[in-house]
Design a protein around this motif. Structure first.
Motif, PDB file in Angstrom:
ATOM      1  N   LYS A  92       4.778   8.162  -2.343  1.00  0.00           N
ATOM      2  CA  LYS A  92       3.380   8.207  -1.910  1.00  0.00           C
ATOM      3  C   LYS A  92       3.213   8.874  -0.549  1.00  0.00           C
ATOM      4  CE  LYS A  92       2.384   3.746  -4.084  1.00  0.00           C
ATOM      5  NZ  LYS A  92       1.819   2.408  -3.873  1.00  0.00           N
ATOM      6  N   ILE A 141      -4.094   5.790   0.931  1.00  0.00           N
ATOM      7  CA  ILE A 141      -3.123   6.475   0.088  1.00  0.00           C
ATOM      8  C   ILE A 141      -3.793   7.736  -0.432  1.00  0.00           C
ATOM      9  CG2 ILE A 141      -1.683   6.348  -1.973  1.00  0.00           C
ATOM     10  CD1 ILE A 141      -1.613   3.294  -1.538  1.00  0.00           C
ATOM     11  N   GLN A 171       0.053  10.046  -4.777  1.00  0.00           N
ATOM     12  CA  GLN A 171       1.142   9.222  -5.257  1.00  0.00           C
ATOM     13  C   GLN A 171       1.666   9.752  -6.583  1.00  0.00           C
ATOM     14  OE1 GLN A 171       0.174   5.092  -6.041  1.00  0.00           O
ATOM     15  NE2 GLN A 171      -1.989   5.591  -6.034  1.00  0.00           N
TER      16      GLN A 171
END
Length: 175
Positions: free
Chosen positions: A28, A165, A168
């Motif tokens: 990630k 995030i 990923q």
């Protein structure tokens, strides 16, 4: 001691093939809750900043300079990455040794002039590799500011303090 004989004798069960659970790792791009995804580069395949490995990662040899080096084998991958305020863009998973695309992403559009216009590219694929791989993106016209590769969780209207995030990849080792 009891023992079966004659008519009440039963054969023991025959061995069956073992079921092997595949190993799954996640690679990630993780930033703090208040850090934007960065500034996109126009008209050039550019790697995402991969910085975190999670899960059963025994088959990943290293993560260095945004290149994930995996052990030889067959893999299934699923991935997603985002950009914000960028005209036409796409992504890919790229084999760094053989200079070939392993899995192309879907084409997208997130207007460079729109504030907080987020767009996600998703892709899946199966490949056999014994080399390094990297996640890349290419954009037509990047937005301005530090958030063209993603808007942080704190400014997305949620007041979140969870990490942001921006990309990923789920890597499943098949064999």
């Amino acid at each position: 001691m009891f023992q079966r004989q004659g008519a009440d004798f039963k054969q023991p069960p025959q061995p069956t093939a073992a079921i092997i659970k595949p190993s799954v790792a996640y690679v990630k791009e993780v930033q703090a809750y208040n850090v934007d995804g960065g500034v996109a580069v126009a008209d050039a395949w550019t790697p995402r900043t991969l910085n975190t490995i999670e899960g059963e990662s025994w088959f990943i040899n290293s993560l260095s300079s945004n290149i994930v080096t995996v052990q030889p084998g067959q893999y299934e991958i699923e991935g997603v990455q985002m950009v914000s305020q960028c005209d036409g863009w796409t992504s890919r998973l790229y084999n760094t040794t053989d200079s070939v695309t392993l899995a192309p992403g879907s084409p997208n559009k997130a207007s460079a002039g729109a504030y907080y216009a987020n767009s996600h590219a998703k892709w899946v694929g199966t490949f056999t590799v014994a080399t390094g791989i990297k996640l890349q993106y290419i954009v037509e016209t990047p937005g301005t500011g530090t958030d063209s590769l993603g808007i942080n969780a704190a400014t997305s209207g949620t007041n979140s303090t969870e990490n942001s995030i921006y990309a990923q990849v789920k890597i499943t080792k098949l064999k």
